[in-house]
Design a protein around this motif. Structure first.
Motif, mmCIF file in Angstrom:
data_model
loop_
_atom_site.group_PDB
_atom_site.id
_atom_site.type_symbol
_atom_site.label_atom_id
_atom_site.label_comp_id
_atom_site.label_asym_id
_atom_site.label_seq_id
_atom_site.Cartn_x
_atom_site.Cartn_y
_atom_site.Cartn_z
ATOM 1 N N ALA A 134 18.646 -2.579 17.037
ATOM 2 C CA ALA A 134 17.713 -1.452 16.985
ATOM 3 C C ALA A 134 18.118 -0.407 18.021
ATOM 4 N N ALA A 135 17.926 0.862 17.677
ATOM 5 C CA ALA A 135 18.294 1.951 18.578
ATOM 6 C C ALA A 135 17.283 2.089 19.714
ATOM 7 N N VAL A 136 17.768 2.571 20.851
ATOM 8 C CA VAL A 136 16.920 2.872 22.009
ATOM 9 C C VAL A 136 16.896 4.395 22.138
ATOM 10 N N PRO A 137 15.819 5.053 21.698
ATOM 11 C CA PRO A 137 15.823 6.525 21.609
ATOM 12 C C PRO A 137 16.075 7.227 22.935
ATOM 13 N N THR A 138 15.610 6.640 24.043
ATOM 14 C CA THR A 138 15.762 7.290 25.344
ATOM 15 C C THR A 138 17.139 7.091 25.956
ATOM 16 N N CYS A 139 17.966 6.263 25.340
ATOM 17 C CA CYS A 139 19.349 6.035 25.797
ATOM 18 C C CYS A 139 20.266 6.244 24.595
ATOM 19 N N PRO A 140 20.579 7.478 24.263
ATOM 20 C CA PRO A 140 21.367 7.752 23.051
ATOM 21 C C PRO A 140 22.655 6.928 23.003
ATOM 22 N N GLY A 141 22.855 6.298 21.853
ATOM 23 C CA GLY A 141 24.032 5.464 21.672
ATOM 24 C C GLY A 141 23.829 4.002 22.006
ATOM 25 N N TRP A 142 22.707 3.685 22.654
ATOM 26 C CA TRP A 142 22.424 2.297 23.027
ATOM 27 C C TRP A 142 21.615 1.603 21.945
ATOM 28 N N THR A 143 21.873 0.299 21.822
ATOM 29 C CA THR A 143 21.022 -0.586 21.042
ATOM 30 C C THR A 143 20.195 -1.441 22.000
ATOM 31 N N VAL A 144 19.259 -2.199 21.453
ATOM 32 C CA VAL A 144 18.479 -3.117 22.276
ATOM 33 C C VAL A 144 19.390 -4.131 22.968
#
Length: 260
Positions: A28-38
């Motif tokens: 799942a994407a982490v919106p506050t860290c663009p490019g990061w997943t959980v």
């Protein structure tokens, strides 16, 4: 806040990350860290906690990222064990900080009068900010942050991280960015940021007619300055170029060189 209170924050916020991580898909994407997943978020917080534990437990006079990073972090777990791995690292860090001597002397990201206080504070804020990332990934309302803790986090960001020579918040022309917390007592809720060509200076005495003012509740200021909430939730007046300067160059990154 005292050391005990900040360690309690560390434990609480770390457990919130683990709970959210257990409920979310690792991709799942982490919106506050663009490019990061959980998975990236959990790996990062577990790694940082182990890194800090090694420095404090060994009273290391250097940053082990530069010499023995894989040794202090250890092997990465399989995906199904990642949340448990985060919890183990959190527990070890909290216990290490609790048991560290008051006169601890070790390497720090930036100077502080007490190594123990530095690492307790740094990891409490590190974990709180990433708890916000986890909640945003889950689509939650952000859990409340106490006003005194939020104000301390602004102090750490402005005076600590942006007090270093590596700060990229710079300007050639004199200017003042005023941060005003509307819910703190006079004299406690105002920061005046003066970008210079060598980095920002921060003062606390009133500056008449600052070039830009950002005001709102201290909790929202804390999260916006750490790039976890949009500034749309705050009142911004004056020159928008100063706000844009902050947005473009203020981010604190794990991969940045350390110059403390």
């Amino acid at each position: 806040m005292n050391i005990g209170d900040q360690i309690n924050v560390l434990r609480t916020e770390g457990e919130r990350i683990a709970i959210a991580g257990g409920e979310l898909a690792l991709n799942a994407a982490v919106p506050t860290c663009p490019g990061w997943t959980v998975k990236d978020l959990l790996t990062h917080i577990g790694t940082v906690h182990r890194w800090a534990t090694a420095i404090v437990a060994g009273a290391l006079p250097y940053d082990p990222r530069q010499r023995e990073f894989q040794h202090v972090v250890g092997p990465m777990p399989h995906d199904e064990l990642l949340v448990d791995w985060v919890r183990v690292g959190l527990s070890h860090l909290a216990s290490t900080l609790e048991n560290a001597p008051d006169d601890l002397q070790c390497w720090q990201v930036f100077s502080s009068e007490s190594s123990k206080r530095f690492w307790v504070r740094r990891q409490a804020h590190e974990t709180t900010i990433h708890r916000v990332d986890a909640e945003q990934a889950r689509g939650d309302e952000i859990s409340p942050i106490k006003r005194d803790f939020a104000a301390d986090g602004i102090d750490e960001l402005l005076l600590g991280f942006h007090g270093r020579p590596s700060s990229r918040v710079r300007a050639l022309r004199p200017s003042v960015l005023h941060i005003h917390a509307i819910d703190l007592t006079p004299g406690r809720g105002d920061w005046y940021i003066h970008p210079t060509d060598t980095g920002p200076l921060v003062t606390f005495n009133e500056v008449e007619s600052p070039h830009c003012t950002i005001e709102g509740p201290v909790e929202l200021l804390y999260l916006a300055l750490w790039n976890r909430l949009p500034f749309d939730d705050l009142t911004v007046s004056g020159d928008p170029a100063l706000l844009q300067l902050w947005r473009n160059y203020s981010a604190v990154r794990w991969v940045d060189p350390v110059d403390a």
